[in-house]
Design a protein around this motif. Structure first.
Motif, PDB file in Angstrom:
ATOM      1  N   ARG A 111      10.052 -12.405   3.095  1.00  0.00           N
ATOM      2  CA  ARG A 111       8.686 -11.880   3.155  1.00  0.00           C
ATOM      3  C   ARG A 111       7.760 -12.854   3.873  1.00  0.00           C
ATOM      4  O   ARG A 111       6.918 -12.454   4.676  1.00  0.00           O
ATOM      5  CB  ARG A 111       8.162 -11.596   1.741  1.00  0.00           C
ATOM      6  CG  ARG A 111       6.723 -11.102   1.769  1.00  0.00           C
ATOM      7  CD  ARG A 111       6.211 -10.549   0.475  1.00  0.00           C
ATOM      8  NE  ARG A 111       4.881 -10.009   0.698  1.00  0.00           N
ATOM      9  CZ  ARG A 111       4.621  -8.820   1.210  1.00  0.00           C
ATOM     10  NH1 ARG A 111       5.622  -8.017   1.539  1.00  0.00           N
ATOM     11  NH2 ARG A 111       3.380  -8.417   1.418  1.00  0.00           N
ATOM     12  N   LEU A 112       7.899 -14.144   3.572  1.00  0.00           N
ATOM     13  CA  LEU A 112       7.089 -15.150   4.262  1.00  0.00           C
ATOM     14  C   LEU A 112       7.291 -15.070   5.769  1.00  0.00           C
ATOM     15  O   LEU A 112       6.333 -15.128   6.547  1.00  0.00           O
ATOM     16  CB  LEU A 112       7.457 -16.543   3.748  1.00  0.00           C
ATOM     17  CG  LEU A 112       6.943 -16.916   2.349  1.00  0.00           C
ATOM     18  CD1 LEU A 112       7.713 -18.108   1.795  1.00  0.00           C
ATOM     19  CD2 LEU A 112       5.451 -17.222   2.386  1.00  0.00           C
ATOM     20  N   LEU A 113       8.526 -14.917   6.184  1.00  0.00           N
ATOM     21  CA  LEU A 113       8.824 -14.817   7.617  1.00  0.00           C
ATOM     22  C   LEU A 113       8.298 -13.524   8.212  1.00  0.00           C
ATOM     23  O   LEU A 113       7.705 -13.517   9.305  1.00  0.00           O
ATOM     24  CB  LEU A 113      10.339 -14.908   7.835  1.00  0.00           C
ATOM     25  CG  LEU A 113      10.941 -16.308   7.908  1.00  0.00           C
ATOM     26  CD1 LEU A 113      12.458 -16.236   7.893  1.00  0.00           C
ATOM     27  CD2 LEU A 113      10.466 -17.016   9.170  1.00  0.00           C
ATOM     28  N   ALA A 114       8.510 -12.409   7.513  1.00  0.00           N
ATOM     29  CA  ALA A 114       8.065 -11.111   8.040  1.00  0.00           C
ATOM     30  C   ALA A 114       6.554 -11.090   8.245  1.00  0.00           C
ATOM     31  O   ALA A 114       6.053 -10.487   9.197  1.00  0.00           O
ATOM     32  CB  ALA A 114       8.493  -9.986   7.090  1.00  0.00           C
ATOM     33  N   ARG A 115       5.811 -11.743   7.366  1.00  0.00           N
ATOM     34  CA  ARG A 115       4.349 -11.808   7.532  1.00  0.00           C
ATOM     35  C   ARG A 115       3.982 -12.505   8.835  1.00  0.00           C
ATOM     36  O   ARG A 115       3.166 -12.011   9.616  1.00  0.00           O
ATOM     37  CB  ARG A 115       3.723 -12.578   6.363  1.00  0.00           C
ATOM     38  CG  ARG A 115       3.807 -11.915   5.031  1.00  0.00           C
ATOM     39  CD  ARG A 115       3.568 -12.892   3.886  1.00  0.00           C
ATOM     40  NE  ARG A 115       2.349 -13.669   4.031  1.00  0.00           N
ATOM     41  CZ  ARG A 115       2.324 -14.941   4.418  1.00  0.00           C
ATOM     42  NH1 ARG A 115       3.448 -15.574   4.725  1.00  0.00           N
ATOM     43  NH2 ARG A 115       1.180 -15.579   4.511  1.00  0.00           N
ATOM     44  N   LEU A 116       4.586 -13.679   9.051  1.00  0.00           N
ATOM     45  CA  LEU A 116       4.241 -14.456  10.239  1.00  0.00           C
ATOM     46  C   LEU A 116       4.682 -13.760  11.520  1.00  0.00           C
ATOM     47  O   LEU A 116       4.063 -13.931  12.573  1.00  0.00           O
ATOM     48  CB  LEU A 116       4.878 -15.844  10.160  1.00  0.00           C
ATOM     49  CG  LEU A 116       4.402 -16.730   8.997  1.00  0.00           C
ATOM     50  CD1 LEU A 116       5.012 -18.111   9.096  1.00  0.00           C
ATOM     51  CD2 LEU A 116       2.877 -16.835   8.981  1.00  0.00           C
ATOM     52  N   GLY A 127       8.496  -2.800  -0.038  1.00  0.00           N
ATOM     53  CA  GLY A 127       7.535  -2.498  -1.104  1.00  0.00           C
ATOM     54  C   GLY A 127       6.604  -3.661  -1.329  1.00  0.00           C
ATOM     55  O   GLY A 127       5.460  -3.662  -0.900  1.00  0.00           O
ATOM     56  N   GLY A 128       7.123  -4.696  -1.984  1.00  0.00           N
ATOM     57  CA  GLY A 128       6.345  -5.916  -2.179  1.00  0.00           C
ATOM     58  C   GLY A 128       5.087  -5.695  -2.995  1.00  0.00           C
ATOM     59  O   GLY A 128       4.985  -4.763  -3.803  1.00  0.00           O
ATOM     60  N   LEU A 132       1.919  -2.647  -6.255  1.00  0.00           N
ATOM     61  CA  LEU A 132       1.167  -3.002  -7.451  1.00  0.00           C
ATOM     62  C   LEU A 132      -0.274  -2.516  -7.414  1.00  0.00           C
ATOM     63  O   LEU A 132      -1.021  -2.705  -8.366  1.00  0.00           O
ATOM     64  CB  LEU A 132       1.174  -4.524  -7.632  1.00  0.00           C
ATOM     65  CG  LEU A 132       2.559  -5.178  -7.749  1.00  0.00           C
ATOM     66  CD1 LEU A 132       2.439  -6.695  -7.695  1.00  0.00           C
ATOM     67  CD2 LEU A 132       3.252  -4.747  -9.038  1.00  0.00           C
ATOM     68  N   LEU A 133      -0.689  -1.891  -6.297  1.00  0.00           N
ATOM     69  CA  LEU A 133      -2.086  -1.488  -6.149  1.00  0.00           C
ATOM     70  C   LEU A 133      -2.317   0.000  -6.368  1.00  0.00           C
ATOM     71  O   LEU A 133      -3.368   0.525  -6.010  1.00  0.00           O
ATOM     72  CB  LEU A 133      -2.587  -1.859  -4.739  1.00  0.00           C
ATOM     73  CG  LEU A 133      -2.714  -3.355  -4.436  1.00  0.00           C
ATOM     74  CD1 LEU A 133      -3.246  -3.555  -3.023  1.00  0.00           C
ATOM     75  CD2 LEU A 133      -3.615  -4.048  -5.439  1.00  0.00           C
ATOM     76  N   GLY A 153      -2.526  -0.978   2.366  1.00  0.00           N
ATOM     77  CA  GLY A 153      -1.568  -0.040   2.936  1.00  0.00           C
ATOM     78  C   GLY A 153      -0.631  -0.731   3.907  1.00  0.00           C
ATOM     79  O   GLY A 153      -0.495  -1.956   3.940  1.00  0.00           O
ATOM     80  N   ASP A 154       0.055   0.075   4.722  1.00  0.00           N
ATOM     81  CA  ASP A 154       0.991  -0.464   5.711  1.00  0.00           C
ATOM     82  C   ASP A 154       0.235  -1.193   6.812  1.00  0.00           C
ATOM     83  O   ASP A 154      -0.844  -0.780   7.224  1.00  0.00           O
ATOM     84  CB  ASP A 154       1.830   0.665   6.319  1.00  0.00           C
ATOM     85  CG  ASP A 154       2.761   1.298   5.293  1.00  0.00           C
ATOM     86  OD1 ASP A 154       3.048   0.638   4.272  1.00  0.00           O
ATOM     87  OD2 ASP A 154       3.191   2.444   5.507  1.00  0.00           O
ATOM     88  N   ALA A 155       0.840  -2.274   7.307  1.00  0.00           N
ATOM     89  CA  ALA A 155       0.256  -3.070   8.393  1.00  0.00           C
ATOM     90  C   ALA A 155      -1.185  -3.451   8.075  1.00  0.00           C
ATOM     91  O   ALA A 155      -2.090  -3.276   8.889  1.00  0.00           O
ATOM     92  CB  ALA A 155       0.336  -2.308   9.711  1.00  0.00           C
TER      93      ALA A 155
END
Length: 661
Positions: A111-116, A127-128, A132-133, A153-155
């Motif tokens: 997840r850390l990598l996908a964000r960057l 999901g991530g 939770l929202l 939401g997405d992106a």
């Protein structure tokens, strides 16, 4: 028809550096954990084989070879085989626990990598934190801003920033991003995040632990509801009485059986003892299946497993580490370290704090986990059969609930704030070149000024930056330009960076100064056929909301309203549109609001009233033939002074094949 036109973008000199150090660090850590997981997976496979062989040997010696007449020998061999199975099963459990831990760590690192890398597809599929929202409640105008700016939401900005694993953490961070910017709170959060940014190992451990809690059935919101709620067993005290009575009777019967076996004389008494044990087991298993369903549901909430309670403790222990960081900032003079200090006080400082309470709960969870482990289930069965072990565990749980339950909501509120700060700290660590906002007084002379501001949701290797100012009161920024040239991106860049600043995060700019701001937007307007609302009427409703907010904020002296309006009132003719837009902007400026409006209607920039108030800038495209004679349409996404000298609507018609031949 003219030659085909293709579209590209330019602007290489204006693109910031990719956070390569962070990407390399996460990649190396992920590779290390992948290798370790493969090693453990091979060990698990081998141990699984040994377990099966040991159990088969036990069955063989017990049921096949026993009639051979070598009773003592085969009894010993059966005992050795079962003991071997038991030992290997316990060791195998530790291997699988380590594998589960590595799975969690790998998931967080990915997840850390996908964000960057701005890999939005992978983030959405996982999901991530977004899951939770689902119950997040925001005022109407904040929901509209969030939709226009892609806060959730997405992106979304939330997907970029959030490394939370629990609902309190997700909702805390979401509110920080959506609420009006508060300078004092934002500075406290920024200072706390800066202190946490250097604690890389502790942060990774924290992210993993929070995600493990979020993935378990023991969600904090359910845990808090149970802790502060009614006690199930207190209204069924007879179960505790029977659990004690059945245990006493069962122990007595077992003593009789053992005594008889030692003297090799069971007789009628021994048979009676066996019958009593059978009846007690039947009654207790009947109670288990018929009455104890709610108790098992409580177990799944209060201590989903022993690991989940340990995770709660680990989160609280991290706050103990933060206490030292808070103490370091105690003499700063501006109070900006008090977020960490407050979290520490709520989690650690008194006798009702989380750490001792969760330590007590961990003991109960250890006893309650007997039924969940393959290695201890054979011990759980006789305990449940002859003493209603589940009732005893539930009684201990409710003792804990009476002692600590009322304090649980405060712990998880504090942990939610800590999760949000940890998420912001990651961004601070990964993007050292992103600016820390400079907060100015919310006066009529206040402006938002950004040097090299960019859209934070765009990939770092394609983002183009600009320097822009919005304000002071009495003026607004009028952004002109052709389609696809970057007008809407500039507006969203301003809004998203204000949201980042509000949360206490670094902003995607080399310098950024702003007053306390409340955002109001009209960018992504939709009609509503079900309610009979046309697009034009939907725009009017949205603009009315922006104006109403401006009037309310005008009565305050602690914040400034900043509006971001994209191509407004497109649903009417050009002449009336100019008059209507001028009236809306005059009202907003009269309320001391500042903001920016974009348009590709160049006549709007010639409207006399608007020209007096507006600072006019533009984006443009360039069309020129390449070496093969094919016309190339390029965008550099650079903001320039004045009205746009170009349009591209007809050229775009050619690209999609809709122009006249």
């Amino acid at each position: 028809m003219n030659d085909p036109v293709s579209i590209t973008s330019t602007g290489e000199p204006h693109r910031p550096a990719v956070p390569q150090q962070a990407i390399d660090r996460y990649t190396a850590e992920l590779t290390q954990r992948d290798r370790r997981f493969d090693e453990l997976s091979r060990q698990d496979s081998r141990l699984g084989t040994v377990r099966v062989l040991a159990f088969l040997a036990f069955l063989f010696f017990l049921f096949v070879a026993y009639p051979s007449g070598m009773m003592v020998t085969f009894s010993v061999l059966a005992a050795v085989a079962f003991a071997s199975f038991f030992v290997v099963a316990i060791y195998n459990e530790s291997i699988r626990d380590a594998m589960d831990q590595l799975r969690s760590e790998r998931r967080v690192l990915r997840r850390l990598l996908a964000r960057l890398q701005r890999d939005w597809k992978r983030l959405s599929e996982s999901g991530g934190p977004a899951k939770l929202l689902v119950d997040l409640q925001l005022p109407k105008h904040q929901r509209e801003v969030a939709d226009d700016l892609d806060l959730f939401g997405d992106a979304s900005l939330f997907q970029l920033v959030a490394l939370v694993g629990t609902k309190p953490g997700a909702e805390t961070l979401a509110r920080w991003l959506a609420e009006p910017a508060n300078a004092a709170a934002a500075k406290r959060r920024a200072r706390a995040a800066e202190r946490l940014a250097t604690e890389r190992d502790a942060r990774l451990k924290f992210y993993v632990t929070a995600n493990q809690i979020g993935d378990s059935t023991g969600h904090p919101d359910r845990f808090v509801a149970w802790a502060a709620g009614k006690q199930w067993l207190a209204e069924r005290s007879w179960l505790v009485v029977w659990a004690n009575v059945s245990a006493v009777i069962a122990v007595s019967a077992i003593v009789v059986l053992v005594s008889g076996a030692l003297f090799i004389s069971l007789g009628t008494v021994g048979v009676t003892a066996l019958a009593i044990l059978f009846v007690i087991a039947a009654i207790n298993f009947g109670i288990t299946s018929i009455l104890l369903g709610p108790a098992h549901e409580i177990f799944s909430i209060a201590m989903a497993n022993r690991r989940s309670v340990a995770d709660y403790r680990e989160l609280a222990a991290t706050a103990n580490m933060l206490a030292g960081l808070a103490a370091e900032g105690a003499g700063d003079g501006d109070g900006t370290s008090c977020d960490l200090h407050s979290i520490h006080q709520r989690l650690i400082a008194d006798e009702n704090a989380a750490d001792p309470a969760l330590a007590a709960l961990a003991k109960v969870a250890g006893w309650g986990s007997l039924r969940q482990s393959a290695a201890t289930f054979l011990l759980y069965l006789p305990l449940q059969a002859f003493s209603l072990w589940d009732v005893r565990v539930l009684a201990w749980l409710e003792t804990w609930q009476r002692r600590y339950g009322m304090h649980a909501p405060g712990w998880f509120t504090a942990l939610g704030e800590l999760e949000a700060l940890m998420s912001i700290a990651a961004l601070r660590d990964e993007y050292p070149d992103w600016a820390t906002p400079d907060w100015v007084s919310a006066t009529p002379a206040a402006t938002v000024h950004a040097t090299s501001i960019g859209h934070p949701l765009l990939r770092d290797d394609v983002r183009v930056t600009n320097t822009v100012s919005v304000g002071p009161s009495g003026s607004f920024l009028l952004v002109t330009g052709s389609n696809m040239s970057g007008k809407s991106t500039l507006l969203r860049s301003l809004g998203l960076n204000v949201a980042l600043a509000s949360a206490g995060a670094p902003v995607c700019a080399s310098a950024f100064s702003l007053p306390a701001i409340q955002l109001a937007t009209s960018i992504r307007v939709r009609d509503n056929l079900a309610e009979g609302v046309s697009f034009y009427m939907a725009e009017l409703h949205r603009l009315r909301g922006v104006v109403d907010q401006a009037r309310v904020v005008a009565e305050r002296d602690d914040r400034v309203l900043m509006f971001l309006l994209d191509e407004i009132l497109q649903g009417t003719n050009s002449g009336e549109r100019q008059i209507a837009v001028a009236q809306v902007l005059e009202t907003l400026v009269g309320c001391h609001a500042i903001g920016a409006i974009s348009t590709h209607d160049l006549e709007l920039a010639d409207e006399a009233t608007l020209k007096q108030m507006a600072t006019i800038v533009h984006f443009r495209e360039t069309i020129r033939p390449d070496a093969e004679g094919i016309e190339q349409m390029t965008f550099d996404y650079q903001m320039r002074s004045g009205v746009s000298p170009t349009t591209n609507a007809l050229r775009l018609l050619e690209i999609v094949g809709l122009s006249r031949k």
